[in-house]
Write an enzyme that holds these catalytic residues in place. Structure first.
Site, short mmCIF file in Angstrom:
data_model
loop_
_atom_site.label_atom_id
_atom_site.label_comp_id
_atom_site.label_asym_id
_atom_site.label_seq_id
_atom_site.Cartn_x
_atom_site.Cartn_y
_atom_site.Cartn_z
N THR A 56 -8.73 6.43 -1.73
CA THR A 56 -10.06 5.84 -1.90
C THR A 56 -11.14 6.89 -1.67
O THR A 56 -12.25 6.75 -2.19
CB THR A 56 -10.27 4.64 -0.95
OG1 THR A 56 -9.71 4.95 0.32
CG2 THR A 56 -9.63 3.39 -1.50
N LYS A 111 -8.65 13.77 5.03
CA LYS A 111 -7.77 12.59 4.97
C LYS A 111 -6.73 12.77 6.05
O LYS A 111 -6.68 13.84 6.69
CB LYS A 111 -7.11 12.47 3.59
CG LYS A 111 -6.49 13.79 3.09
CD LYS A 111 -5.89 13.67 1.70
CE LYS A 111 -6.89 13.76 0.58
NZ LYS A 111 -7.18 12.53 -0.11
N ARG A 112 -5.89 11.75 6.26
CA ARG A 112 -4.80 11.91 7.23
C ARG A 112 -3.98 13.15 6.87
O ARG A 112 -3.81 13.48 5.70
CB ARG A 112 -3.90 10.67 7.22
CG ARG A 112 -4.53 9.46 7.84
CD ARG A 112 -4.95 9.71 9.27
NE ARG A 112 -3.79 9.91 10.14
CZ ARG A 112 -3.19 8.96 10.85
NH1 ARG A 112 -3.64 7.73 10.79
NH2 ARG A 112 -2.17 9.23 11.62
N HIS A 144 0.80 -1.23 0.00
CA HIS A 144 0.00 0.00 0.00
C HIS A 144 0.83 1.27 0.00
O HIS A 144 0.28 2.36 0.14
CB HIS A 144 -0.92 0.05 1.22
CG HIS A 144 -1.95 -1.01 1.26
ND1 HIS A 144 -3.23 -0.84 0.79
CD2 HIS A 144 -1.90 -2.29 1.69
CE1 HIS A 144 -3.92 -1.95 0.95
NE2 HIS A 144 -3.13 -2.85 1.49
#
Ligand code: 26Q
Length: 811
Positions: free
Chosen positions: A652, A544-545, A356
């Site tokens: 995503t 998001k992070r 990933h």
């Protein structure tokens, strides 16, 4: 599909409520009502769950075991109801009892046992496996504390523990009788017994792994799969607390604490590896328990271990569960007496691995000393794997010591988990086309050369059931009314929606739906953050992070630039925008925390400046999590996917936004590339350095942040504003960001991409002002999002990697 009448449901619910709480419904709190509902649904599910397991055992179809350190499920009630096909009945029945279903759904604590993309992907995959009737099991850790809770206090992130189990968990079932013992430390005694070398583990510390099973409900198909999460407990028999003298008593307490620490807390770092022994313990703990229980179940129902890889597939989500490889070897060799060759064939043919990330700093490697001490037998097996592998390398690359030592599994004092995962599996996949190409041609090129057939791509996906049907019921209805309902089971049928891109009624409906979703989000923003936002403004979202490579800083800089422009020219003709951010920074990631401080400082200053307040607003929403994402995504109009090209493996949320009609502004990174391929250049806004340019800069080191800044008036002004007290009394508050961008010559090219980002944003502005065009683009995006359903992804895994799920073809 569960068929149940409204009246029957009402009766069942009231009975359940009384049974559980010993009082009447009207005396109960909403929490009582939620618990009763959850408990009733679990009862309904239980019968189907038992049936599913019986069927699996009877039909002996290949089982998939998805091993992951993280499962980011979010809430379960709403989705279970949806998948059972009883959400409407339940809603009506409750209404007649004076209860609002949504109120109860909102009381459920998120199950936040993951950091971000990787954990959420695992959750989407479980949903898709169940919905496609694929016998799929999740295997992970039941952390007592999930991903920390984030508060913003005086502009900074403050973390507190996520006590998600405080009010119990109605979904899980503890299976004490299915516990396994996991062994740490100690020594290995080797001896010949009957002419065979045997290995006995002695003086080890035993840990009891107790499974907690959660049902994963398939969509209207009566399949209930299992997510099995392991919790660490002391092995009581061996340390009977009451019978100890004082010294031993303290030892026993120490033992208990050290055992319980294993499943205490989820590590809150993504994309940054730190060699903490507790993390290694966590990894072996759940992997060993999982593999032992697989073998136990297999032997009971299927028998012949030589056929193991035909009957089960073990998938490892990144390298975190890689110890599954030596653990399976250990059991086959030491406990089942197989030869090395047989054990290796079975193991490699069972295991497959997904990568990933290509960030160097995220690659896992464990110091040999730590590894060996904690897992002596596993280390011996890893050494043997390494020895055989390096021999093979020698036969290919005789004399090329550098290459061999670079590729070795054990080297430079470390065990390299990615190498072990590649060598010990039959499939290695990336998560988007570009990512896989980078793995093959750069990051893992030596391994690709050696094992070209192992490498493959599986572009990520998201479950359209949670992210469209559940999160955006109004858009779901519009789709059903225009193109029928076939897309629900066959998401690529959404393509039919493109026919309506010039239909003014549909476009008006899209506009209205978005607006209603924006109003809902605006209310949440008002309630949570106390900020009033204009629902006629563009909802421009980056959630998001927080990470340097995702470049929230780039977004912040253009906000600063826009503010400057508006101050200079108050009548600047722009569509008003609301800039929405959310995301957590790893607690030890200083720069990321500073990025949050910068965003909140921009909000403080700009939101309170009446000169611009009708044109721009900035919101940082606290405590980003799955349930909050479900409110944000349907209300988003501009999806910010602005990572440095090559750095985001897939992403995503880009897919979730698109599926809900947002327009993407993006670099050609990760799955943005595939999104562009799907919708075409006219329906996405692309900017920034290309892959080739980025790689070129890395190769030749010719990037100069200072030169880039000095060549752009806007950049001179805004970088100065970072450090001249313009945004905060504390002048040096953002100095580190400034230093990183300029003096450290920012490796993520924020300044380099600035000009093209601004241009792209101007294009977005222009497009938005043309309402017709915008809705047309929105329609095309929705229509082409079906391919990003995780159902498509899972079918590809099933047919291309696992060799399972033949049944889905009949759906
Ligand atoms: C590793 C070792 C020690 C401590 C922590 C970790 C660790 C934990 C989590 C390393 C990485 C993660 C998570 C990574 C992650 O979420 N990656 C994302 O995966 C998504 C699903 O494939 C992609 O869409 C994203 O692009 C990718 O960043």
């Amino acid at each position: 599909m569960l068929t149940i009448s409204k009246d029957r449901f009402k009766r069942d619910y009231i009975q359940k409520f009384i049974e559980l709480h010993g009082k009447d419904l009207d005396e109960g709190t909403n929490l009582n009502k939620y618990e009763a509902l959850g408990s009733l649904i679990r009862d309904y599910v239980s019968r189907m769950w038992i049936e599913t397991n019986k069927r699996y055992n009877r039909e002996k179809e290949k089982q998939v075991y998805y091993f992951s350190m993280e499962f980011l499920l979010g809430r379960l009630l709403g989705n279970s109801l949806l998948n059972l096909g009883i959400r409407d009945v339940c809603k009506k029945a409750l209404k007649e009892l004076g209860v609002e279903l949504e109120d109860l759904e909102n009381l459920e604590q998120d199950q936040g046992l993951g950091n971000g993309g990787l954990g959420r992907l695992a959750a989407c995959f479980l949903d898709s496996m169940a919905s496609l009737k694929i016998p799929g099991n999740g295997c992970g850790i039941r952390y007592k504390y999930g991903f920390f809770e984030q508060k913003i206090i005086e502009g900074s992130q403050v973390e507190s523990p996520d006590k998600w189990l405080r009010e119990g968990n109605v979904w899980e079932i503890k299976k004490t009788d299915k516990a396994e013992v996991v062994k740490f430390g100690g020594e290995i005694k080797t001896e010949y017994i009957g002419g065979r070398l045997t290995f006995t583990h002695v003086n080890y510390e035993p840990v009891l792994a107790v499974p907690h099973d959660t049902p994963i409900v398939g969509f209207e198909n009566e399949v209930i799969n299992t997510l099995r999460l392991w919790s660490a407990e002391p092995v009581v028999n061996e340390f009977d607390f009451s019978s100890f003298s004082r010294g031993e008593f303290l030892k026993a307490i120490e033992y208990k604490n050290s055992v319980e620490a294993i499943s205490q807390v989820l590590y809150p770092d993504d994309s940054f590896y730190e060699g903490k022994i507790l993390r290694l313990k966590q990894q072996y703990f759940f992997v060993s328990a999982g593999i032992q229980s697989i073998i136990r179940h297999y032997k009971k129902h299927l028998g012949d271990l030589c056929l193991l890889n035909e009957k089960i597939a073990i998938h490892i989500n990144d390298t975190h569960p890689t110890l599954a490889i030596p653990e399976l070897m250990r059991i086959l060799l030491d406990e089942e007496g197989l030869s090395w060759e047989d054990a290796w064939r079975i193991t490699t043919n069972s295991v497959s691995y997904t990568n990933h990330t290509i960030l160097q700093e995220a690659l896992e490697k464990w110091p040999i000393d730590m590894f060996k001490k904690l897992l002596p037998r596993i280390f011996m097996i890893v050494e043997e794997i390494n020895e055989r592998f390096t021999k093979e390398l020698w036969s290919k690359y005789e004399g090329q010591w550098d290459k061999i030592s670079q590729m070795a599994i054990v080297g430079d004092g470390y065990v390299r988990m990615a190498h072990l995962a590649i060598v010990g599996s039959h499939s290695v996949n990336g998560v988007a086309k570009l990512h896989t190409e980078i793995l093959k041609n750069q990051q893992m090129s030596d391994f690709y050369y050696m094992y070209p057939r192992k490498f493959n791509n599986k572009t990520n996906g998201i479950t359209h059931r949670r992210w469209l049907i559940k999160a955006n019921p109004k858009l779901t209805s519009l789709l059903n009314e225009t193109i029928g309902e076939s897309w629900i089971k066959h998401p690529t049928d959404m393509e039919k929606f493109e026919r309506f891109k010039n239909d003014s009624f549909v476009k008006e409906s899209l506009f209205k739906i978005k607006n209603e979703n924006k109003q809902k989000l605006a209310k949440i923003i008002k309630d949570n953050q106390g900020i009033v936002v204009d629902t006629n403004s563009i909802f421009d979202v980056q959630v998001k992070r927080i990470h340097a490579y995702k470049r929230q800083t780039l977004n912040a800089l253009r906000i600063m630039d826009l503010y400057n422009k508006l101050l200079e020219n108050p009548s600047l003709d722009i569509a008003p925008r609301t800039f929405i951010f959310a995301g957590k920074a790893a607690p030890a990631y200083y720069l990321a925390k500073k990025t949050i401080e910068l965003i909140t400082a921009l909000a403080d200053k700009i939101n309170n400046d009446p000169r611009v307040s009708d044109k721009m607003k900035i919101v940082f929403m606290e405590n980003y999590r799955v349930s909050l994402a479900e409110d944000i995504v349907p209300a988003t109009e501009v999806s910010e996917q602005i990572s440095t090209t090559t750095k985001e493996a897939s992403g995503t949320s880009n897919m979730k936004f698109m599926m809900n009609g947002a327009i993407t502004i993006a670099t050609l990174d990760g799955a943005n590339v595939e999104i562009r391929d799907e919708v075409g250049d006219d329906n996405i806004v692309i900017f920034g350095l290309t892959e080739r340019e980025v790689l070129e800069y890395y190769r030749h080191g010719k990037y100069s942040a200072w030169d880039t800044r000095n060549g752009d008036e806007r950049l001179i002004k805004i970088t100065d504003q970072l450090v001249n007290g313009f945004y905060h009394d504390e002048k040096d508050r953002f100095r580190i960001i400034y230093e990183n961008l300029l003096n450290y010559n920012d490796e993520f090219f924020v300044l380099k991409d600035f000009a093209s980002y601004i241009e792209a944003q101007e294009k977005v502005d222009k497009l938005y002002k043309n309402k017709e065009k915008w809705q047309e683009m929105s329609c095309v995006n929705i229509a082409h999002s079906g391919i990003f359903s995780s159902d498509r992804t899972i079918k590809e895994y099933a047919t291309g990697i696992w060799g399972s799920g033949y049944l889905y073809k009949n759906l």
